[in-house]
Design a protein around this motif. Structure first.
Motif, PDB file in Angstrom:
ATOM      1  N   TRP A  61     -34.869 -44.061 -34.258  1.00 42.73           N
ATOM      2  CA  TRP A  61     -33.591 -43.482 -33.833  1.00 42.73           C
ATOM      3  C   TRP A  61     -32.764 -44.527 -33.099  1.00 42.73           C
ATOM      4  CZ3 TRP A  61     -30.966 -42.746 -29.275  1.00 42.73           C
ATOM      5  CH2 TRP A  61     -29.910 -41.837 -29.298  1.00 42.73           C
ATOM      6  N   GLN A  62     -33.384 -45.367 -32.297  1.00 43.32           N
ATOM      7  CA  GLN A  62     -32.697 -46.372 -31.501  1.00 43.32           C
ATOM      8  C   GLN A  62     -31.966 -47.372 -32.388  1.00 43.32           C
ATOM      9  OE1 GLN A  62     -32.081 -46.421 -28.449  1.00 43.32           O
ATOM     10  NE2 GLN A  62     -31.663 -48.508 -27.792  1.00 43.32           N
ATOM     11  N   THR A  63     -32.504 -47.640 -33.559  1.00 38.22           N
ATOM     12  CA  THR A  63     -31.870 -48.605 -34.472  1.00 38.22           C
ATOM     13  C   THR A  63     -30.765 -47.976 -35.313  1.00 38.22           C
ATOM     14  OG1 THR A  63     -33.578 -48.176 -36.133  1.00 38.22           O
ATOM     15  CG2 THR A  63     -33.947 -50.028 -34.639  1.00 38.22           C
ATOM     16  N   GLY A 101     -48.385 -42.650 -34.413  1.00 36.17           N
ATOM     17  CA  GLY A 101     -47.184 -43.273 -34.942  1.00 36.17           C
ATOM     18  C   GLY A 101     -45.903 -42.646 -34.440  1.00 36.17           C
ATOM     19  N   ALA A 102     -45.990 -41.443 -33.839  1.00 36.51           N
ATOM     20  CA  ALA A 102     -44.818 -40.784 -33.265  1.00 36.51           C
ATOM     21  C   ALA A 102     -44.928 -40.825 -31.748  1.00 36.51           C
ATOM     22  CB  ALA A 102     -44.709 -39.343 -33.752  1.00 36.51           C
ATOM     23  N   ASP A 103     -43.779 -40.835 -31.074  1.00 36.69           N
ATOM     24  CA  ASP A 103     -43.807 -40.855 -29.608  1.00 36.69           C
ATOM     25  C   ASP A 103     -42.767 -39.949 -28.980  1.00 36.69           C
ATOM     26  OD1 ASP A 103     -41.436 -42.232 -30.096  1.00 36.69           O
ATOM     27  OD2 ASP A 103     -42.226 -44.182 -29.472  1.00 36.69           O
ATOM     28  N   THR A 104     -41.964 -39.269 -29.807  1.00 34.50           N
ATOM     29  CA  THR A 104     -40.847 -38.482 -29.289  1.00 34.50           C
ATOM     30  C   THR A 104     -40.689 -37.220 -30.129  1.00 34.50           C
ATOM     31  OG1 THR A 104     -39.734 -40.515 -28.560  1.00 34.50           O
ATOM     32  CG2 THR A 104     -38.363 -38.542 -28.809  1.00 34.50           C
ATOM     33  N   VAL A 105     -40.323 -36.127 -29.451  1.00 34.80           N
ATOM     34  CA  VAL A 105     -40.136 -34.854 -30.146  1.00 34.80           C
ATOM     35  C   VAL A 105     -38.723 -34.352 -29.873  1.00 34.80           C
ATOM     36  CG1 VAL A 105     -40.882 -32.436 -30.293  1.00 34.80           C
ATOM     37  CG2 VAL A 105     -42.581 -34.268 -30.036  1.00 34.80           C
ATOM     38  N   ILE A 106     -38.041 -33.950 -30.954  1.00 31.31           N
ATOM     39  CA  ILE A 106     -36.695 -33.378 -30.848  1.00 31.31           C
ATOM     40  C   ILE A 106     -36.803 -31.901 -31.209  1.00 31.31           C
ATOM     41  CG2 ILE A 106     -34.318 -33.441 -31.673  1.00 31.31           C
ATOM     42  CD1 ILE A 106     -36.508 -36.476 -32.180  1.00 31.31           C
ATOM     43  N   ARG A 107     -36.319 -31.049 -30.358  1.00 32.12           N
ATOM     44  CA  ARG A 107     -36.445 -29.608 -30.582  1.00 32.12           C
ATOM     45  C   ARG A 107     -35.573 -29.165 -31.753  1.00 32.12           C
ATOM     46  NH1 ARG A 107     -32.931 -26.666 -25.810  1.00 32.12           N
ATOM     47  NH2 ARG A 107     -30.968 -27.753 -26.246  1.00 32.12           N
ATOM     48  N   ALA A 122     -28.175 -34.571 -31.583  1.00 36.83           N
ATOM     49  CA  ALA A 122     -28.033 -34.736 -30.131  1.00 36.83           C
ATOM     50  C   ALA A 122     -28.660 -36.064 -29.719  1.00 36.83           C
ATOM     51  CB  ALA A 122     -28.697 -33.579 -29.399  1.00 36.83           C
ATOM     52  N   GLY A 123     -28.388 -36.433 -28.465  1.00 42.84           N
ATOM     53  CA  GLY A 123     -28.998 -37.650 -27.942  1.00 42.84           C
ATOM     54  C   GLY A 123     -30.512 -37.491 -27.804  1.00 42.84           C
ATOM     55  N   VAL A 124     -31.192 -38.608 -27.823  1.00 43.30           N
ATOM     56  CA  VAL A 124     -32.656 -38.597 -27.776  1.00 43.30           C
ATOM     57  C   VAL A 124     -33.121 -39.593 -26.719  1.00 43.30           C
ATOM     58  CG1 VAL A 124     -34.780 -39.043 -29.055  1.00 43.30           C
ATOM     59  CG2 VAL A 124     -32.828 -37.969 -30.210  1.00 43.30           C
ATOM     60  N   LYS A 125     -34.071 -39.137 -25.859  1.00 39.03           N
ATOM     61  CA  LYS A 125     -34.710 -40.015 -24.894  1.00 39.03           C
ATOM     62  C   LYS A 125     -36.121 -40.334 -25.366  1.00 39.03           C
ATOM     63  CE  LYS A 125     -32.211 -38.374 -20.803  1.00 39.03           C
ATOM     64  NZ  LYS A 125     -32.357 -37.772 -19.446  1.00 39.03           N
ATOM     65  N   GLU A 126     -36.505 -41.555 -25.193  1.00 34.34           N
ATOM     66  CA  GLU A 126     -37.845 -41.949 -25.617  1.00 34.34           C
ATOM     67  C   GLU A 126     -38.911 -41.125 -24.888  1.00 34.34           C
ATOM     68  OE1 GLU A 126     -40.575 -46.012 -26.106  1.00 34.34           O
ATOM     69  OE2 GLU A 126     -38.756 -46.035 -24.878  1.00 34.34           O
ATOM     70  N   GLY A 127     -39.846 -40.561 -25.639  1.00 34.62           N
ATOM     71  CA  GLY A 127     -40.959 -39.812 -25.068  1.00 34.62           C
ATOM     72  C   GLY A 127     -40.646 -38.388 -24.669  1.00 34.62           C
ATOM     73  N   GLN A 128     -39.445 -37.893 -25.018  1.00 32.34           N
ATOM     74  CA  GLN A 128     -39.074 -36.554 -24.580  1.00 32.34           C
ATOM     75  C   GLN A 128     -39.951 -35.486 -25.238  1.00 32.34           C
ATOM     76  OE1 GLN A 128     -34.928 -36.418 -25.847  1.00 32.34           O
ATOM     77  NE2 GLN A 128     -35.457 -35.200 -27.649  1.00 32.34           N
ATOM     78  N   ASN A 129     -40.133 -34.384 -24.497  1.00 31.64           N
ATOM     79  CA  ASN A 129     -40.870 -33.210 -24.981  1.00 31.64           C
ATOM     80  C   ASN A 129     -42.321 -33.513 -25.339  1.00 31.64           C
ATOM     81  OD1 ASN A 129     -38.507 -31.591 -24.733  1.00 31.64           O
ATOM     82  ND2 ASN A 129     -37.811 -32.320 -26.738  1.00 31.64           N
ATOM     83  N   VAL A 130     -42.905 -34.448 -24.572  1.00 33.26           N
ATOM     84  CA  VAL A 130     -44.318 -34.773 -24.733  1.00 33.26           C
ATOM     85  C   VAL A 130     -44.991 -34.678 -23.361  1.00 33.26           C
ATOM     86  CG1 VAL A 130     -46.026 -36.503 -25.400  1.00 33.26           C
ATOM     87  CG2 VAL A 130     -43.879 -36.284 -26.698  1.00 33.26           C
ATOM     88  N   HIS A 131     -46.039 -33.891 -23.267  1.00 35.15           N
ATOM     89  CA  HIS A 131     -46.853 -33.744 -22.060  1.00 35.15           C
ATOM     90  C   HIS A 131     -48.027 -34.711 -22.204  1.00 35.15           C
ATOM     91  CE1 HIS A 131     -48.868 -30.610 -19.148  1.00 35.15           C
ATOM     92  NE2 HIS A 131     -48.686 -31.792 -18.588  1.00 35.15           N
TER      93      HIS A 131
END
Length: 397
Positions: A61-63, A101-107, A122-131
């Motif tokens: 997503w960052q790229t 291989g995944a590190d981020t979850v988008i609802r 929407a915007g995405v933050k690295e590591g979001q929605n991961v406990h």
């Protein structure tokens, strides 16, 4: 005469230790935990997804990538999956293991999925929605220390760490005893010279709030009956709480009976009102006897002020002192600690407020219903001013 402070020290110095028992998890609420509850693995035990949505590698997503073909769908309870192509995504459900291989979850609310392609809106933050694994507790760490009263949250923790049974303190057994020929059972219509037995039921209710197993007993005004019955009750209970028979009357046989049974008197009479003719003693085996006056308010305040703290100390429970602000001046000119019945409310600032509830003395049982506790007014003053703060012993809401 013994002061309230001296009586408290003596009683707490004679607390006892309860044995340890093992009970099923379903029987444990209200009991006192006698073991530590430790995490048997990391909490959570894996990288846990906290939202239904899609899992991606954040760098993609960052790229600049915004659309990701859906590789597969994984639900909670499935083994960990793997994101094989960093340009794709995996539909993932709450509680599932984050795919390798995944590190981020988008609802889902921030994603549009059409024709097998998920587009992020929407915007995405690295590591979001991961406990993250071990974020709450590490394996082997203490979650609940010994000495806690078991509640629903502790039951949940015990189940989580695999405890189907728990080590707890044995349940205290206390005999609550009334004396006096003037007392009749509560389901009996009393004659004009009689009253129903109410004190023992009120005292037992206070103790049962502490998860005590109470035995209610009545004894007539007969010295031999009292002595024989008290001997039997001492053999099977941790403590006795008596109501009545401890003053200076000709039919107050309790102190002599207790002395004959080897119960050592520590004091008889406390400088307080109500509840002045209070007798306390112990036996060599640690059994404790609280002989409270027979007036209902006296028995009530004695149980709340002395028996309950003795129980909590014996069980190793932390006792929290409550304080309240007196809302109206009160006068009392005797050299005694006064337990003032009060109604309790909360101020807008969060302070506990105590408003005096006038009663008609220690025989006014009905007045207990109008109050919520007793404000402990210390010796040494004639007038207690509004705005002053004193300890309060609560029993109402």
């Amino acid at each position: 005469m013994t002061s309230v402070e001296q009586a408290t020290r003596v009683i707490l110095d004679h607390s006892i230790q309860f044995a340890v028992a093992r009970v099923s998890l379903g029987q444990s609420p209200g009991r006192v935990l006698a073991e530590e509850l430790k995490a048997d693995r990391d909490f959570p035990p894996f990288e846990r997804v906290t939202m239904d949505g899609i899992a991606i590698e954040w760098q993609a997503w960052q790229t600049g990538r915004r659309s990701f073909p859906v590789q597969e769908t994984i639900g909670a309870g499935a083994p960990q999956g793997m994101l094989r192509d960093k340009g794709q995504c995996i539909e993932i459900m709450t509680g599932a293991v984050l795919p390798q291989g995944a590190d981020t979850v988008i609802r889902y609310e921030d994603v549009t999925i059409e024709d097998g392609v998920a587009t992020i809106n929407a915007g995405v933050k690295e590591g979001q929605n991961v406990h993250h694994q071990g974020e709450d507790r590490k394996a082997g760490s203490v979650i609940v220390p010994a000495g806690e009263r078991i509640n629903a949250a502790i039951v949940g923790v015990a189940a989580t760490v695999g405890k189907s049974a728990l080590q707890v303190l044995e349940q205290p057994r206390i005999a609550v005893i009334s004396t006096g020929d003037e007392l009749v059972p509560i389901d009996t219509a009393p004659l004009p010279h009689q009253i129903r037995r109410s004190n023992v039921h009120a005292v037992a209710a206070l103790l049962e709030e502490q998860h005590v197993a109470c035995t209610i007993v009545h004894l007539g005004d007969n010295q031999q009956e009292i002595e024989t019955s008290l001997a039997d009750l001492l053999a099977t209970h941790h403590a006795l709480v008596l109501s009545g028979g401890v003053s200076k009357g000709k039919f107050d046989y309790v102190p002599a009976a207790l002395e004959a049974l080897g119960v050592k008197k520590h004091f008889h009479g406390v400088a307080q009102r109500p509840g002045k003719p209070f007798w306390f003693g112990t036996r060599q085996d640690g059994k404790a006897v609280f002989a409270l006056p027979g007036n209902p308010v006296s028995s009530f305040v004695g149980t709340l002020r002395y028996v309950v703290p003795w129980l909590q100390t014996s069980m190793g429970l932390k006792s929290t002192r409550n304080f309240a602000v007196l809302t109206a001046p009160f006068s009392f000119g005797k050299p005694l600690t006064y337990f003032l019945q009060v109604a309790l409310t909360m101020s807008p600032e969060g302070s506990l407020l105590a408003t005096p509830v006038p009663g008609r003395g220690s025989g006014d049982h009905a007045n207990l219903v109008d109050a919520d506790g007793f404000l402990e007014l210390p010796v040494g003053k004639d007038v207690y001013a509004a705005g002053e703060v004193y300890p309060v012993w609560r029993y109402g809401g």
